[in-house]
Design a protein around this motif. Structure first.
Motif, mmCIF file in Angstrom:
data_model
loop_
_atom_site.group_PDB
_atom_site.id
_atom_site.type_symbol
_atom_site.label_atom_id
_atom_site.label_comp_id
_atom_site.label_asym_id
_atom_site.label_seq_id
_atom_site.Cartn_x
_atom_site.Cartn_y
_atom_site.Cartn_z
ATOM 1 N N UNK A 1 0.866 -1.180 0.000
ATOM 2 C CA UNK A 1 0.000 0.000 0.000
ATOM 3 C C UNK A 1 0.900 1.226 0.000
ATOM 4 N N UNK A 2 0.579 2.181 -0.864
ATOM 5 C CA UNK A 2 1.370 3.412 -0.932
ATOM 6 C C UNK A 2 0.457 4.609 -0.685
ATOM 7 N N UNK A 3 1.044 5.686 -0.150
ATOM 8 C CA UNK A 3 0.268 6.892 0.101
ATOM 9 C C UNK A 3 0.319 7.825 -1.101
ATOM 10 N N UNK A 4 -0.120 9.083 -0.909
ATOM 11 C CA UNK A 4 -0.198 10.033 -2.026
ATOM 12 C C UNK A 4 1.173 10.316 -2.633
ATOM 13 N N UNK A 5 2.241 10.115 -1.863
ATOM 14 C CA UNK A 5 3.597 10.432 -2.323
ATOM 15 C C UNK A 5 4.390 9.195 -2.719
ATOM 16 N N UNK A 6 3.682 8.095 -2.987
ATOM 17 C CA UNK A 6 4.311 6.830 -3.378
ATOM 18 C C UNK A 6 5.217 6.259 -2.297
ATOM 19 N N UNK B 1 -7.473 8.638 2.058
ATOM 20 C CA UNK B 1 -7.648 9.379 0.814
ATOM 21 C C UNK B 1 -6.332 9.443 0.041
ATOM 22 N N UNK B 2 -6.388 9.017 -1.212
ATOM 23 C CA UNK B 2 -5.202 9.045 -2.060
ATOM 24 C C UNK B 2 -4.321 7.818 -1.927
ATOM 25 N N UNK B 3 -4.607 6.927 -0.971
ATOM 26 C CA UNK B 3 -3.807 5.714 -0.814
ATOM 27 C C UNK B 3 -4.222 4.678 -1.849
ATOM 28 N N UNK B 4 -3.238 3.853 -2.247
ATOM 29 C CA UNK B 4 -3.498 2.861 -3.299
ATOM 30 C C UNK B 4 -2.896 1.507 -2.925
ATOM 31 N N UNK B 5 -3.540 0.472 -3.416
ATOM 32 C CA UNK B 5 -3.024 -0.886 -3.281
ATOM 33 C C UNK B 5 -2.314 -1.233 -4.587
ATOM 34 N N UNK B 6 -1.016 -1.557 -4.494
ATOM 35 C CA UNK B 6 -0.207 -1.902 -5.664
ATOM 36 C C UNK B 6 0.058 -3.402 -5.635
ATOM 37 N N UNK B 7 -0.289 -4.079 -6.727
ATOM 38 C CA UNK B 7 -0.044 -5.531 -6.810
ATOM 39 C C UNK B 7 0.654 -5.821 -8.130
ATOM 40 N N UNK C 1 -3.020 -1.241 -9.859
ATOM 41 C CA UNK C 1 -3.094 -0.152 -8.889
ATOM 42 C C UNK C 1 -4.568 0.120 -8.609
ATOM 43 N N UNK C 2 -4.977 -0.001 -7.352
ATOM 44 C CA UNK C 2 -6.373 0.171 -6.969
ATOM 45 C C UNK C 2 -6.445 1.189 -5.833
ATOM 46 N N UNK C 3 -7.267 2.231 -5.963
ATOM 47 C CA UNK C 3 -7.441 3.159 -4.833
ATOM 48 C C UNK C 3 -8.146 2.462 -3.675
ATOM 49 N N UNK C 4 -7.645 2.652 -2.473
ATOM 50 C CA UNK C 4 -8.253 1.986 -1.321
ATOM 51 C C UNK C 4 -9.690 2.448 -1.092
ATOM 52 N N UNK C 5 -10.010 3.655 -1.532
ATOM 53 C CA UNK C 5 -11.373 4.167 -1.338
ATOM 54 C C UNK C 5 -12.393 3.291 -2.064
ATOM 55 N N UNK C 6 -11.929 2.496 -3.026
ATOM 56 C CA UNK C 6 -12.821 1.570 -3.736
ATOM 57 C C UNK C 6 -13.479 0.593 -2.763
ATOM 58 N N UNK C 7 -12.784 0.244 -1.683
ATOM 59 C CA UNK C 7 -13.297 -0.741 -0.730
ATOM 60 C C UNK C 7 -14.092 -0.087 0.405
ATOM 61 N N UNK C 8 -14.342 1.211 0.317
ATOM 62 C CA UNK C 8 -14.970 1.940 1.425
ATOM 63 C C UNK C 8 -16.322 1.341 1.808
ATOM 64 N N UNK C 9 -17.180 1.090 0.816
ATOM 65 C CA UNK C 9 -18.521 0.579 1.119
ATOM 66 C C UNK C 9 -18.470 -0.817 1.738
ATOM 67 N N UNK C 10 -17.551 -1.644 1.238
ATOM 68 C CA UNK C 10 -17.389 -2.982 1.816
ATOM 69 C C UNK C 10 -16.978 -2.895 3.275
ATOM 70 N N UNK C 11 -15.998 -2.044 3.562
ATOM 71 C CA UNK C 11 -15.529 -1.887 4.935
ATOM 72 C C UNK C 11 -16.631 -1.321 5.827
ATOM 73 N N UNK C 12 -17.336 -0.327 5.305
ATOM 74 C CA UNK C 12 -18.393 0.304 6.110
ATOM 75 C C UNK C 12 -19.499 -0.704 6.447
ATOM 76 N N UNK C 13 -19.872 -1.531 5.458
ATOM 77 C CA UNK C 13 -20.936 -2.514 5.707
ATOM 78 C C UNK C 13 -20.506 -3.531 6.755
ATOM 79 N N UNK C 14 -19.212 -3.886 6.786
ATOM 80 C CA UNK C 14 -18.728 -4.847 7.779
ATOM 81 C C UNK C 14 -18.639 -4.212 9.167
ATOM 82 N N UNK C 15 -18.283 -2.942 9.235
ATOM 83 C CA UNK C 15 -18.288 -2.264 10.527
ATOM 84 C C UNK C 15 -19.686 -2.284 11.141
#
Length: 995
Positions: A570-575, A589-595, A624-638
């Motif tokens: 996982x990388x932040x806005x500044x790689x 915000x701005x964080x990404x998952x790099x695979x 490269x996937x923005x972590x915000x993509x998983x926001x709804x999944x995480x929120x529903x599990x919380x």
């Protein structure tokens, strides 16, 4: 009591319902009472900020009479000298009131507080009345433009000159756009409000007559580049209409719309722009998240959508025109403060701007030369009239003209390869595919198109094979010539040897290749091979900036190409790599998952540590996937557990998918919901003290009372008193503390009691409370006090982004089929307003939060509410149209063979997903079902796929006590999981059981 509260109570409201303030329709007397309050108060702190916000809105509606509105004008209209507050303090109070009322502040590049406060007043009725003819002419003109934003007409002098000179400002344009869009979209909720004013009624009726004459144009949904001359910043305006049609979605998705998809997420780079949620009338509700994206570097960001099935759709065609700083471009403006990019070299305006590098010289009627620096390079915005000619070195030059309308538009179909992530020019491969449209969006069949290599003077016909490198294009029609530029990469390709961090460029005729230096890596070029090495191990470069050119051209193709480096991180806005094992949902915000690992596949899984029965898996189909993509999944599990509990967190696992379909864990993370946790104590004087080095966070924190009378339920502001805070609410002792909707980051909601002797509520206590609430709600009429409490808490959750499950009175509807039906009808009656706002969409938010579904309700319980049959049918058909037909028209599916269909869904889901399904032991099942459980001819791992639709069918036609049990939360959420994992299987098997 504040004037705002008086106005609410006069309308039988105990709280603000979230509607625009103009809908309260306050009387002349009530407006004068606002002023009396301001004139007689002794200290500004005695004012209710909501009253101040209301006054701004009403001033716009009643008092505005031309010119650009200002804070001082609003202040002076109070008609009293020697007030105990000045105009700036009054404005701050109004802003505070807007936060209190959860205004969605208009944000383009800045937060437009004044504009938002005024537009809460709706339309400037007084000014329209005094200039009715001019407004009518202006609105009739712009309705034929079918505008989506004010930029579609605000810089057109011939159009805006129809308005009084004093009315030519962006706030008036926004009000006029609201009228026009309401007419074009046939928005009854807004149109009906216009009927309350005779002047608006006449104008609206004229616009409705014009509506059928409006020429349907090609889709105008586009993101444009803007420039803020005060901040000296470029930004991409990503605003969308609040509602999109099916045709709009087809355009966004390049005609790949699937009827089964209920939601799309729209991204620009790693930022979530909007969620598009399907409604029953084939339109999509737009939940705007981000309105503007700043320019990073020199290249345009990638635009794409991801649907609810994790499929990705490239949507770079949404970009109106590339921001290419190497080529002079035309920019329009309506106020000489915000400019926006145009692809044409012509404008109907009297004046315009050209952006160019400082190396150009220019001739023409120049009004202004404005210097700016971008990435250490000098540029100029040159304001001109009539004509401006720019030249540099041996180039042909560029000619721009005002007072001339461009009569056509065009689109270049790019052939950008996947290894090029971004580029400053559109890319082609030996073939130019170009579409030309007239102003109505209709294709022009035979335009004259010519090309030439950049730097040359002679134009070639399209019959001549294209050269490599930068190509200039000329499009001609009726003496109007437009120009564009592309890069022909011919057969250029890239091979990435990831094991060695090598690039190999393959092509028949070499390009000059330049790798830009970076602080993150160094490189060496050896013939066709480029070798890379990471300098700083704490970083991970996600791309490599590269320039391609040919020797005879000074211009080139600037790109970001795929990274040669291997890694999963996982990388932040500044790689920079994020090595923390604990992540926070409000700080991603701005964080990404790099695979980026060679020829390997990965998946990511999520589960709540307090409810490990439900595990959600998602494939990682992008490098490269923005972590915000998983926001709804995480929120529903919380939401599977008490949001206030400190131990409520999500375990995230990233695994490699092995050839045998098994998985191998690679990385583990813990995600918590809030990065800010409040530590508090109660002083001897029953004041709250926060144990924190920085207590400024309290400025954006509110409290909601618990265990209190109906009239006391509302958002309460924390009052600062030296080193502590008080909650001035009489004898109330218990509160939920939470952050305002617009604050960032947010605190974790916390239970607070000003009485130290109060004990925290246990699970058994909560269950008992839910049973009691359910009993009261069932017994009382919906006009009673208990239902008003339900309504108040529902609205406060909805408006403040609080989980509905926070409050037991709301959660109690999951314990009774009869009560769920009653609650659905209650909310539909208050929200739908002919638009099916609740029954057509919003009900899903409540279902997902509480972990149940309204379609589980026993059929005979709906018979008690036949007056709302249309809303009930709308809800049933939202996700399951065939189930709606089955229940309401008693139709069956005769071609469903249970075991064969079960086998199909097992193969579709695959062994990895099946192995992680919630465990369900059929041998211990003592529930009574509508049909016997089919003879088991499957592995135990798919038991839940069989039992979930049977449990729901039994609830609908007979009963299922377990599904509505007070302790049935985990069971219900397992059923919801099956409902969502494969909707076709769930719906078809549910209908099979019902038959």
């Amino acid at each position: 009591m504040s004037e705002f509260i008086k106005i609410l109570q006069a309308r039988k409201h105990n709280f603000h319902t979230g509607q625009p303030l103009w809908k309260y329709n306050i009387s002349d007397f009530e407006f004068e009472q606002l002023k009396v309050r301001f004139q007689t108060v002794e200290k500004a702190s005695q004012l209710d900020p909501r009253t101040c916000a209301l006054y701004y809105a009403e001033w716009w509606k009643r008092k505005y009479n031309g010119g650009y509105p200002s804070k001082i004008e609003v202040y002076e209209s109070i008609d009293r000298k020697n007030l105990c507050f000045d105009d700036e303090e009054f404005f701050k109070l109004a802003k505070k009131g807007g936060n209190y009322l959860n205004f969605n502040w208009i944000r383009i590049q800045n937060t437009l507080y004044l504009k938002t406060l005024l537009l809460q007043g709706g339309l400037p009725i007084n000014h329209i009345k005094n200039n009715k003819g001019k407004y009518r002419d202006f609105l009739v003109k712009i309705i034929h433009l079918n505008p989506n934003t004010i930029e579609d007409f605000s810089s057109d002098y011939k159009i805006i000159s129809l308005l009084p000179k004093s009315s030519q400002n962006d706030i008036i344009y926004s009000s006029c756009l609201e009228i026009v869009r309401a007419v074009l979209d046939n928005d009854e909720s807004i149109l009906s409000s216009f009927q309350q004013n005779n002047d608006l009624t006449d104008i609206t009726n004229d616009l409705i007559k014009e509506r059928d004459k409006v020429v349907k144009k090609g889709n105008s949904l586009k993101f444009r580049w803007f420039y803020d001359s005060k901040k000296k910043e470029f930004f991409l305006n990503t605003s969308l209409n609040s509602r999109l049609t099916k045709n709009d979605l087809e355009y966004l998705l390049n005609d790949q719309l699937h009827e089964s998809v209920g939601e799309y997420k729209l991204f620009v780079a790693s930022s979530l722009i909007a969620k598009l949620v399907k409604r029953n009338d084939d339109t999509f509700k737009v939940i705007q998240v981000t309105n503007a994206i700043k320019l990073e570097g020199k290249l345009d960001p990638e635009i794409y959508l991801i649907d609810s099935f994790e499929k990705t759709y490239t949507a770079n065609h949404l970009l109106y025109y590339k921001l290419n700083l190497e080529t002079p471009t035309l920019w329009n403006s309506s106020d000489d403060e915000i400019y926006y990019l145009d692809k044409s070299r012509y404008t109907r305006n009297n004046s315009a701007f050209v952006l160019c590098e400082s190396s150009y010289t220019w001739q023409g009627e120049v009004d202004l030369e404005e210097k700016l620096i971008v990435n250490n390079n000098d540029y100029y915005f040159v304001k001109f009239k009539n004509q401006l000619v720019l030249k540099k070195d041996s180039e042909n030059g560029y000619k721009f003209k005002t007072n001339i309308e461009n009569i056509f538009d065009w689109t270049i179909l790019s052939e950008r390869p996947k290894w090029i992530l971004k580029s400053n020019l559109e890319i082609i491969r030996n073939q130019l595919r170009l579409l030309v449209y007239d102003k109505n969006g209709q294709r022009i069949s035979n335009p004259t198109i010519q090309w030439k290599p950049a730097g040359r003077f002679e134009w070639n016909s399209m019959s001549i094979p294209l050269a490599r490198g930068v190509i200039d294009i000329k499009i001609s029609k009726d003496e109007i010539e437009e120009f564009d530029r592309v890069f022909n990469i011919a057969d250029l390709d890239l091979i990435v040897i990831s094991k060695n961090h090598h690039f190999v460029f393959k092509n028949s005729e070499p390009f000059t290749t330049e790798i830009y230096p970076s602080e993150l890596y160094d490189f060496a070029i050896d013939g066709f091979v480029t070798k890379f090495n990471i300098i700083e191990q704490s970083s991970f470069p996600t791309s490599v900036k590269t320039r391609f050119s040919i020797q005879s051209q000074s211009a080139g193709l600037i790109t970001e190409i795929t990274s040669p480096f291997q890694g999963l991180c996982i990388v932040d806005q500044n790689n920079q790599k994020v090595d923390d094992e604990i992540l926070y949902l409000d700080n991603m915000r701005g964080w990404r998952l790099v695979s980026n690992l060679h020829e390997k596949e990965f998946e990511i899984s999520f589960r709540n540590n307090k409810n490990d029965q439900i595990i959600i898996h998602e494939s990682i189909d992008r490098k490269i996937i923005p972590l915000i993509k998983f926001y709804d999944t995480l929120k529903s599990l919380f939401q599977l557990y008490n949001v206030i509990d400190e131990e409520n967190y999500i375990e995230v696992t990233i695994s490699e998918i092995l050839p045998n379909s098994k998985s191998k864990k690679i990385k583990n993370y813990v995600v918590k919901q809030f990065s800010k946790v409040v530590v508090w104590e109660v002083s001897e004087h029953n004041k709250i003290q926060f144990i924190d080095d920085d207590i400024n966070f309290a400025d954006s924190v509110f409290a909601l009372p618990l265990d209190c009378e109906l009239d006391d339920i509302d958002k309460i502001e924390l009052i600062k008193e030296e080193d502590s805070f008080s909650l001035q609410k009489g004898s109330i002792e218990k509160f939920i503390l939470f952050s305002s909707k617009n604050s960032f980051p947010k605190i974790k909601p916390v239970f607070i009691s000003v009485n130290p002797e109060n004990k925290f509520t246990t699970d058994d206590d909560r269950n008992a409370r839910m049973v009691d609430f359910a009993s009261q709600l069932l017994q009382q009429d919906t006009s009673g006090v208990i239902w008003n409490k339900f309504w108040v808490y529902y609205i406060l959750c909805k408006e403040n982004d609080l989980p509905y499950a926070t409050f037991d009175i709301i959660k109690s509807i999951t314990t009774s089929s009869e009560l769920a039906a009653k609650a659905f009808v209650f909310l539909s009656e208050r929200f739908d307003n002919g638009q099916f706002a609740f029954s057509g969409n919003d009900f899903t938010e409540l279902e997902n939060d509480l972990g149940f579904s309204f379609h589980w309700v026993k059929l005979e319980h709906w018979y008690n509410h036949l007056q709302m049959s249309e809303a009930i049918a709308t809800m049933l058909g939202h996700h399951f149209p065939e189930l709606k037909v089955c229940l309401l028209q008693n139709k069956s599916k005769k071609d469903f063979v249970f075991l064969a269909e079960l086998d199909k869904v097992r193969k579709l889901l695959g062994n990895r997903v099946l192995s992680k399904l919630p465990k369900y032991d059929l041998s211990t099942d003592r529930n009574s079902y509508i049909k016997p459980i089919p003879n088991q001819q499957w592995n135990d791992q798919v038991n839940i796929l069989v039992i979930a639709p049977l449990a729901v069918a039994s609830s609908i036609k007979k009963e299922n006590i377990g599904l509505w049990h007070t302790n049935g939360d985990n069971y219900r959420r397992m059923i919801k999981y099956v409902e969502n994992i494969n909707k076709k299987w769930y719906e078809d098997s549910l209908i099979y059981y019902l038959n």
